[in-house]
Scaffold this motif. Sequence first.
Motif, PDB file in Angstrom:
ATOM      1  N   GLY A  86      -1.675  25.046  16.538  1.00  0.00           N
ATOM      2  CA  GLY A  86      -1.264  23.732  16.072  1.00  0.00           C
ATOM      3  C   GLY A  86      -1.680  23.498  14.638  1.00  0.00           C
ATOM      4  N   TRP A  87      -1.008  22.554  14.013  1.00  0.00           N
ATOM      5  CA  TRP A  87      -1.384  22.062  12.686  1.00  0.00           C
ATOM      6  C   TRP A  87      -1.696  20.572  12.795  1.00  0.00           C
ATOM      7  CZ3 TRP A  87      -2.163  24.932   8.377  1.00  0.00           C
ATOM      8  CH2 TRP A  87      -1.606  26.213   8.332  1.00  0.00           C
ATOM      9  N   PHE A  88      -2.784  20.201  12.146  1.00  0.00           N
ATOM     10  CA  PHE A  88      -3.204  18.807  12.059  1.00  0.00           C
ATOM     11  C   PHE A  88      -3.443  18.478  10.591  1.00  0.00           C
ATOM     12  CE2 PHE A  88      -4.099  17.627  16.520  1.00  0.00           C
ATOM     13  CZ  PHE A  88      -3.950  18.875  17.110  1.00  0.00           C
ATOM     14  N   ARG A  89      -3.574  17.210  10.278  1.00  0.00           N
ATOM     15  CA  ARG A  89      -3.882  16.822   8.911  1.00  0.00           C
ATOM     16  C   ARG A  89      -4.772  15.588   8.906  1.00  0.00           C
ATOM     17  NH1 ARG A  89       2.148  14.812   6.915  1.00  0.00           N
ATOM     18  NH2 ARG A  89       2.205  12.841   8.101  1.00  0.00           N
ATOM     19  N   GLN A  90      -5.511  15.459   7.816  1.00  0.00           N
ATOM     20  CA  GLN A  90      -6.384  14.302   7.665  1.00  0.00           C
ATOM     21  C   GLN A  90      -6.323  13.815   6.230  1.00  0.00           C
ATOM     22  OE1 GLN A  90     -10.444  14.883   8.926  1.00  0.00           O
ATOM     23  NE2 GLN A  90     -10.740  12.682   9.176  1.00  0.00           N
ATOM     24  N   ALA A  91      -5.847  12.596   6.069  1.00  0.00           N
ATOM     25  CA  ALA A  91      -5.788  11.970   4.762  1.00  0.00           C
ATOM     26  C   ALA A  91      -7.084  11.209   4.513  1.00  0.00           C
ATOM     27  CB  ALA A  91      -4.592  11.020   4.695  1.00  0.00           C
ATOM     28  N   PRO A  92      -7.427  10.959   3.256  1.00  0.00           N
ATOM     29  CA  PRO A  92      -8.665  10.233   2.950  1.00  0.00           C
ATOM     30  C   PRO A  92      -8.716   8.887   3.653  1.00  0.00           C
ATOM     31  CG  PRO A  92      -7.739  11.184   0.964  1.00  0.00           C
ATOM     32  CD  PRO A  92      -6.716  11.377   2.047  1.00  0.00           C
ATOM     33  N   GLY A  93      -9.836   8.642   4.327  1.00  0.00           N
ATOM     34  CA  GLY A  93     -10.028   7.377   5.007  1.00  0.00           C
ATOM     35  C   GLY A  93      -9.289   7.222   6.305  1.00  0.00           C
ATOM     36  N   LYS A  94      -8.630   8.288   6.757  1.00  0.00           N
ATOM     37  CA  LYS A  94      -7.865   8.220   8.002  1.00  0.00           C
ATOM     38  C   LYS A  94      -8.368   9.260   8.993  1.00  0.00           C
ATOM     39  CE  LYS A  94      -3.579   6.395   6.027  1.00  0.00           C
ATOM     40  NZ  LYS A  94      -2.102   6.565   5.942  1.00  0.00           N
ATOM     41  N   GLU A  95      -8.001   9.056  10.242  1.00  0.00           N
ATOM     42  CA  GLU A  95      -8.371  10.010  11.275  1.00  0.00           C
ATOM     43  C   GLU A  95      -7.448  11.236  11.217  1.00  0.00           C
ATOM     44  OE1 GLU A  95     -10.200   6.987  14.664  1.00  0.00           O
ATOM     45  OE2 GLU A  95      -8.419   8.181  15.091  1.00  0.00           O
ATOM     46  N   ARG A  96      -7.937  12.342  11.747  1.00  0.00           N
ATOM     47  CA  ARG A  96      -7.115  13.539  11.829  1.00  0.00           C
ATOM     48  C   ARG A  96      -5.939  13.265  12.763  1.00  0.00           C
ATOM     49  NH1 ARG A  96     -10.107  19.188  12.803  1.00  0.00           N
ATOM     50  NH2 ARG A  96     -11.225  18.296  11.026  1.00  0.00           N
ATOM     51  N   GLU A  97      -4.766  13.709  12.360  1.00  0.00           N
ATOM     52  CA  GLU A  97      -3.582  13.472  13.172  1.00  0.00           C
ATOM     53  C   GLU A  97      -2.796  14.761  13.401  1.00  0.00           C
ATOM     54  OE1 GLU A  97      -0.825  10.813  11.253  1.00  0.00           O
ATOM     55  OE2 GLU A  97      -0.468  12.165   9.581  1.00  0.00           O
ATOM     56  N   PHE A  98      -2.108  14.766  14.507  1.00  0.00           N
ATOM     57  CA  PHE A  98      -1.283  15.909  14.896  1.00  0.00           C
ATOM     58  C   PHE A  98      -0.065  16.018  13.983  1.00  0.00           C
ATOM     59  CE2 PHE A  98       0.903  18.896  17.453  1.00  0.00           C
ATOM     60  CZ  PHE A  98       2.208  18.448  17.620  1.00  0.00           C
ATOM     61  N   VAL A  99       0.303  17.262  13.644  1.00  0.00           N
ATOM     62  CA  VAL A  99       1.497  17.512  12.837  1.00  0.00           C
ATOM     63  C   VAL A  99       2.528  18.312  13.629  1.00  0.00           C
ATOM     64  CG1 VAL A  99       2.399  18.617  10.759  1.00  0.00           C
ATOM     65  CG2 VAL A  99       0.183  17.422  10.686  1.00  0.00           C
ATOM     66  N   ALA A 100       2.109  19.487  14.120  1.00  0.00           N
ATOM     67  CA  ALA A 100       3.057  20.355  14.813  1.00  0.00           C
ATOM     68  C   ALA A 100       2.300  21.338  15.688  1.00  0.00           C
ATOM     69  CB  ALA A 100       3.926  21.114  13.816  1.00  0.00           C
ATOM     70  N   ALA A 101       2.976  21.839  16.724  1.00  0.00           N
ATOM     71  CA  ALA A 101       2.374  22.808  17.624  1.00  0.00           C
ATOM     72  C   ALA A 101       3.417  23.813  18.067  1.00  0.00           C
ATOM     73  CB  ALA A 101       1.768  22.106  18.850  1.00  0.00           C
ATOM     74  N   ILE A 102       2.935  25.007  18.460  1.00  0.00           N
ATOM     75  CA  ILE A 102       3.832  26.058  18.915  1.00  0.00           C
ATOM     76  C   ILE A 102       3.175  26.804  20.066  1.00  0.00           C
ATOM     77  CG2 ILE A 102       2.957  27.729  17.207  1.00  0.00           C
ATOM     78  CD1 ILE A 102       5.911  28.701  16.939  1.00  0.00           C
ATOM     79  N   SER A 103       3.954  27.149  21.067  1.00  0.00           N
ATOM     80  CA  SER A 103       3.448  27.899  22.203  1.00  0.00           C
ATOM     81  C   SER A 103       3.143  29.335  21.793  1.00  0.00           C
ATOM     82  CB  SER A 103       4.475  27.894  23.331  1.00  0.00           C
ATOM     83  OG  SER A 103       5.681  28.532  22.905  1.00  0.00           O
ATOM     84  N   TRP A 104       2.415  30.062  22.666  1.00  0.00           N
ATOM     85  CA  TRP A 104       2.037  31.408  22.236  1.00  0.00           C
ATOM     86  C   TRP A 104       3.219  32.360  22.189  1.00  0.00           C
ATOM     87  CZ3 TRP A 104       2.723  35.471  25.586  1.00  0.00           C
ATOM     88  CH2 TRP A 104       2.649  35.234  26.964  1.00  0.00           C
ATOM     89  N   THR A 105       4.261  32.035  22.920  1.00  0.00           N
ATOM     90  CA  THR A 105       5.467  32.857  22.834  1.00  0.00           C
ATOM     91  C   THR A 105       6.320  32.503  21.624  1.00  0.00           C
ATOM     92  OG1 THR A 105       6.667  31.261  24.192  1.00  0.00           O
ATOM     93  CG2 THR A 105       5.577  33.087  25.335  1.00  0.00           C
ATOM     94  N   GLY A 106       6.066  31.337  21.039  1.00  0.00           N
ATOM     95  CA  GLY A 106       6.902  30.869  19.939  1.00  0.00           C
ATOM     96  C   GLY A 106       8.173  30.201  20.380  1.00  0.00           C
ATOM     97  N   SER A 107       8.390  30.104  21.687  1.00  0.00           N
ATOM     98  CA  SER A 107       9.656  29.587  22.193  1.00  0.00           C
ATOM     99  C   SER A 107       9.673  28.084  22.372  1.00  0.00           C
ATOM    100  CB  SER A 107       9.985  30.251  23.539  1.00  0.00           C
ATOM    101  OG  SER A 107       8.938  30.019  24.458  1.00  0.00           O
ATOM    102  N   ASN A 108       8.524  27.455  22.204  1.00  0.00           N
ATOM    103  CA  ASN A 108       8.462  26.000  22.342  1.00  0.00           C
ATOM    104  C   ASN A 108       7.670  25.412  21.189  1.00  0.00           C
ATOM    105  OD1 ASN A 108       8.925  23.511  23.491  1.00  0.00           O
ATOM    106  ND2 ASN A 108       7.192  23.643  24.890  1.00  0.00           N
TER     107      ASN A 108
END
Length: 128
Positions: A35-57
Amino acid sequence: QVQVVESGGGLVQAGGSLRLSCAASQRTFSRYAMGWFRQAPGKEREFVAAISWTGSNTLYADSVKGRFTISRDNANNTVYLQMNSLKPEDTAVYYCAARTYTIGPMQVFARSPEYDCWGQGTQVTVSS
């Protein structure tokens, strides 16, 4: 213990593109949901994108859907985040995360506690 290292961050103008990479240290990477997450200054970490181990989802946050694409190359132990049409509000430190224990081949995860391995992050700055 697996390690993940992000790269590819930088400064880009609004409307531009960047591709982030996340390299894992172990060949068992091919069985990890990522998965990828991001955190902007003064904000909580948030979800961006995720991928299954097969890459199919894949799964995306509504804020990036249609602009970002997550993909993986299991032969090279790497996951990517292609970011297009970047906006100033995309400015943040971007983190790569791995879920290293065995899971279903289609499963994706959007919550931070569901991942057990994190990178140090890479800064993405989008200027207006």
